[in-house]
Design an enzyme around this catalytic site. Structure first.
Site, PDB file in Angstrom:
ATOM      1  N   ALA A   1       6.095   0.294 -12.977  1.00 55.32           N
ATOM      2  CA  ALA A   1       4.787   0.159 -13.625  1.00 55.32           C
ATOM      3  C   ALA A   1       4.683  -1.082 -14.498  1.00 55.32           C
ATOM      4  O   ALA A   1       3.588  -1.514 -14.832  1.00 55.32           O
ATOM      5  CB  ALA A   1       4.493   1.402 -14.457  1.00 55.32           C
TER       6      ALA A   1
ATOM      7  N   ARG B   1       8.800 -11.251 -18.735  1.00 53.63           N
ATOM      8  CA  ARG B   1       9.716 -12.389 -18.657  1.00 53.63           C
ATOM      9  C   ARG B   1       9.544 -13.217 -17.385  1.00 53.63           C
ATOM     10  O   ARG B   1      10.070 -14.308 -17.268  1.00 53.63           O
ATOM     11  CB  ARG B   1      11.168 -11.896 -18.796  1.00 53.63           C
ATOM     12  CG  ARG B   1      11.486 -11.399 -20.194  1.00 53.63           C
ATOM     13  CD  ARG B   1      12.741 -10.541 -20.246  1.00 53.63           C
ATOM     14  NE  ARG B   1      12.501  -9.162 -19.796  1.00 53.63           N
ATOM     15  CZ  ARG B   1      13.420  -8.202 -19.775  1.00 53.63           C
ATOM     16  NH1 ARG B   1      14.657  -8.479 -20.158  1.00 53.63           N
ATOM     17  NH2 ARG B   1      13.122  -6.990 -19.369  1.00 53.63           N
TER      18      ARG B   1
HETATM   19  C1  UD1 Z   1      16.577  -1.391 -18.316  1.00 56.32           C
HETATM   20  C2  UD1 Z   1      17.476  -0.461 -19.159  1.00 56.32           C
HETATM   21  C3  UD1 Z   1      18.799  -1.184 -19.400  1.00 56.32           C
HETATM   22  C4  UD1 Z   1      19.441  -1.573 -18.093  1.00 56.32           C
HETATM   23  C5  UD1 Z   1      18.481  -2.418 -17.242  1.00 56.32           C
HETATM   24  C6  UD1 Z   1      19.065  -2.614 -15.848  1.00 56.32           C
HETATM   25  C7  UD1 Z   1      16.016   0.894 -20.556  1.00 56.32           C
HETATM   26  C8  UD1 Z   1      15.494   1.109 -21.930  1.00 56.32           C
HETATM   27  N1  UD1 Z   1      16.835  -0.158 -20.395  1.00 56.32           N
HETATM   28  O1  UD1 Z   1      16.279  -2.530 -19.123  1.00 56.32           O
HETATM   29  O2  UD1 Z   1      19.680  -0.317 -20.115  1.00 56.32           O
HETATM   30  O3  UD1 Z   1      20.631  -2.325 -18.344  1.00 56.32           O
HETATM   31  O4  UD1 Z   1      17.218  -1.735 -17.094  1.00 56.32           O
HETATM   32  O5  UD1 Z   1      18.280  -3.451 -15.028  1.00 56.32           O
HETATM   33  O6  UD1 Z   1      15.720   1.657 -19.664  1.00 56.32           O
HETATM   34  N2  UD1 Z   1       9.024   0.226 -16.308  1.00 56.32           N
HETATM   35  C9  UD1 Z   1       7.952   1.076 -16.161  1.00 56.32           C
HETATM   36  N3  UD1 Z   1       7.257   1.461 -17.264  1.00 56.32           N
HETATM   37  C10 UD1 Z   1       7.598   1.068 -18.519  1.00 56.32           C
HETATM   38  C11 UD1 Z   1       8.702   0.199 -18.664  1.00 56.32           C
HETATM   39  C12 UD1 Z   1       9.415  -0.207 -17.545  1.00 56.32           C
HETATM   40  O7  UD1 Z   1       7.603   1.489 -15.053  1.00 56.32           O
HETATM   41  O8  UD1 Z   1       6.910   1.484 -19.459  1.00 56.32           O
HETATM   42  C13 UD1 Z   1       9.754  -0.195 -15.104  1.00 56.32           C
HETATM   43  C14 UD1 Z   1       9.694  -1.683 -14.874  1.00 56.32           C
HETATM   44  O9  UD1 Z   1       8.568  -2.018 -14.047  1.00 56.32           O
HETATM   45  C15 UD1 Z   1      11.014  -1.981 -14.168  1.00 56.32           C
HETATM   46  C16 UD1 Z   1      11.936  -0.897 -14.704  1.00 56.32           C
HETATM   47  O10 UD1 Z   1      11.111   0.109 -15.272  1.00 56.32           O
HETATM   48  O11 UD1 Z   1      10.906  -1.854 -12.779  1.00 56.32           O
HETATM   49  C17 UD1 Z   1      12.925  -1.413 -15.751  1.00 56.32           C
HETATM   50  O12 UD1 Z   1      12.164  -1.953 -16.837  1.00 56.32           O
HETATM   51  P1  UD1 Z   1      12.607  -3.282 -17.574  1.00 56.32           P
HETATM   52  O13 UD1 Z   1      11.589  -3.590 -18.614  1.00 56.32           O
HETATM   53  O14 UD1 Z   1      12.935  -4.333 -16.585  1.00 56.32           O
HETATM   54  O15 UD1 Z   1      13.928  -2.771 -18.302  1.00 56.32           O
HETATM   55  P2  UD1 Z   1      15.170  -3.651 -18.724  1.00 56.32           P
HETATM   56  O16 UD1 Z   1      14.869  -4.374 -19.994  1.00 56.32           O
HETATM   57  O17 UD1 Z   1      15.642  -4.458 -17.582  1.00 56.32           O
HETATM   58 MG    MG Z   2      14.778  -4.963 -15.786  1.00 50.25          MG
END
Ligand code: UD1
Ligand code: MG
Length: 470
Positions: free
Chosen positions: A18, A23
């Site tokens: 979502a 970045r």
């Molecule tokens: C996340 C993990 C981190 C891990 C990393 C691995 C958390 C808090 N952190 O960080 O520990 O090392 O992934 O790649 O989970 N997304 C949603 N809704 C939201 C937020 C995110 O659907 O509200 C989805 C994003 O689209 C993405 C995924 O979740 O596909 C991961 O989100 P992202 O913001 O990339 O998390 P990271 O900072 O990479």
């Molecule tokens: Mg990520």
């Protein structure tokens, strides 16, 4: 409650997709950015499908309708369930959006990230297996972890006494010492579905990012006395997440090298310059085919044995037979080329073009939705659109099928053994019979009978040809 043994529980998959991906600095949602010509989310969906889960839940938000379309390229609508997360308040919040579908399911839930595209189905299967087999009764949560030389940006796995799981700390919340930990959270987990949703209710957003972290769930479960298992994997490439364009480009490079190596070692393909050749992971290339520099072989293209593909050519979703020579700077899309054909230089085969065996298409020739028959040639400066051309026919330099009347497209049909002379205009709809000949510069506006010579503007019948004449 705990009636179904762990190993017999149904497998569901939940993919988080979502987020916008701040970045990436893009107007396009991160999971729609392409790796190997396909959106990141498509890679994850295809891998998930290989595990044959009951259902794949996809959490969507940013450009959700477009993400949905991308997912449905890989999954049928009965296997996919879309869950909207309209405000992105963190990965825990994202999973919680699926509460109404999942909280009472006595299933195993595999959680995947839409931005971790290289994970292999075998690795996931091993993760699920460890999760279900943990201490004979299964774990409440199993986390896929990996060690990275440069763990910057990832959540770190903090292990406590006896190397057991303690917690996950995000980069932004980590102390200096914790940032030195090289074991990271891949963002891929297996959960006991009901236990996951129970713990999620207690997740708070008191952290550096003010988000609801899914990564807090394992600690909450552990505090309730549940078992948390860590599945440590050795191939770090597989779990790399894409958060910015540098990582995307790097992953593209890794994937490309892997594909080319396989083509060279397993299939016997020669690359003159492998560092400047681009071949999709879905493409196939036959033995002893030689690929020159700056060639792009895209999508599901299949190329036969013993072909030569010269510099600067792009071939997308097309089929090329054996012993074909494609000279420099051609563009070939959704088309078919038979055995022993010659193409280019500078030829353009647009969708639904088919060259039958041993036919030739030469310099500055464009084909669209047309068939060029066996041993026929269109060697110079020609446009063939909506045309069917028979066998052993020669299309002279500068021939144009005038297929468009400003409103509709019309077909041209040319028989076998026809000679279309230079600069002939074929005003469609029009049919040229077998063995017919047109004079140079003719403008053909009416059908031409077999074995007939037509000349002029508009072209008129001059005579019927006997066998020696054509
Ligand atoms: C996340 C993990 C981190 C891990 C990393 C691995 C958390 C808090 N952190 O960080 O520990 O090392 O992934 O790649 O989970 N997304 C949603 N809704 C939201 C937020 C995110 O659907 O509200 C989805 C994003 O689209 C993405 C995924 O979740 O596909 C991961 O989100 P992202 O913001 O990339 O998390 P990271 O900072 O990479
Ligand atoms: Mg990520």
């Amino acid at each position: 409650m705990e009636n179904i043994p762990n190993e017999q529980k149904t497998l569901d998959v939940l993919i988080l997709a979502a987020g916008l991906g701040t970045r990436m600095r893009s107007n396009l949602a991160k999971v729609l950015h392409k790796l190997d010509g396909r959106p990141l989310i498509n890679h994850v969906c295809r891998t998930a499908t290989a595990l044959a889960p009951r259902k794949v839940y996809v959490v969507i938000g940013h450009q959700g309708e477009d993400v949905k379309s991308a997912v449905l390229e890989e999954l049928t609508s009965e296997h996919a369930e879309f869950v909207w997360q309209n405000e992105q308040l963190g990965t825990g919040h994202a999973v919680n959006s699926a509460r109404e579908f999942l909280e009472n399911e006595d299933s195993t839930l595999l959680v995947l990230s839409g931005d971790v595209p290289m994970i292999r189905a075998e690795t996931l299967a091993a993760l699920v297996q460890q999760h279900r087999a943990h201490r004979g009764k299964g774990a409440a949560c199993t986390i896929l972890t990996v060690k990275l030389d440069d763990p910057a940006g990832y959540g770190r796995i903090v292990r406590g006494d006896a190397g057991l799981f303690d917690r996950i700390v995000e980069q932004k919340d980590a102390s200096e010492d914790e940032r030195k930990i090289k074991e990271i959270n891949s963002g891929i987990y297996c959960f006991d579905t009901r236990k996951l949703f129970r713990a999620l209710s207690s997740v708070k957003n008191e952290n550096a990012q003010g988000e609801y972290y899914l990564t807090d769930v394992p600690t909450l479960l552990r505090n309730e006395g549940e078992d948390i298992s860590l599945y440590h994997h050795s191939d770090s490439n597989e779990i790399e997440g894409i958060n910015n364009r540098v990582q995307l480009a790097e992953m593209e490079r890794v994937l490309r090298r892997r594909v080319l190596k396989k083509m060279m070692l397993d299939y016997g393909v020669t690359f003159i310059d492998p560092y400047n050749s681009y071949v999709s992971a879905e493409a196939q290339i036959g033995r002893d085919t030689v690929i020159f520099p700056n060639v792009s072989i895209e999508g599901t293209t299949e190329i036969g044995d013993g072909c030569i593909i010269r510099a600067g050519t792009r071939i997308t979703n097309s089929k090329v037979g054996h012993g074909v020579e494609i000279r420099d700077h051609c563009v070939i899309v959704d088309s078919e080329i038979g055995n022993g054909c010659q193409v280019g230089p500078f030829a353009h085969l647009r969708p639904q073009s088919r060259m039958e065996d041993e036919s030739h298409v030469g310099n500055f020739v464009e084909m669209k939705k047309s068939v060029l028959g066996r041993k026929s040639k269109a060697n110079h400066l020609t446009y063939l659109g909506d045309a069917t051309i028979g066998e052993k026919t020669n299309i002279g330099a500068g021939t144009i099928t005038c297929n468009y009347d400003g409103v509709n497209k019309h077909a041209t049909s040319i028989g076998n053994n026809v000679k279309i002379s230079s600069n002939t205009m074929l005003v469609a709809p029009v049919k040229i019979g077998d063995g017919a000949v047109t004079g140079a510069g003719s403008v053909v506006i009416k059908d031409v009978e077999p074995n007939t010579l037509v000349v002029g503007v508009p072209a008129k019948v001059i005579k019927t040809l006997n066998e020696e004449e054509n």
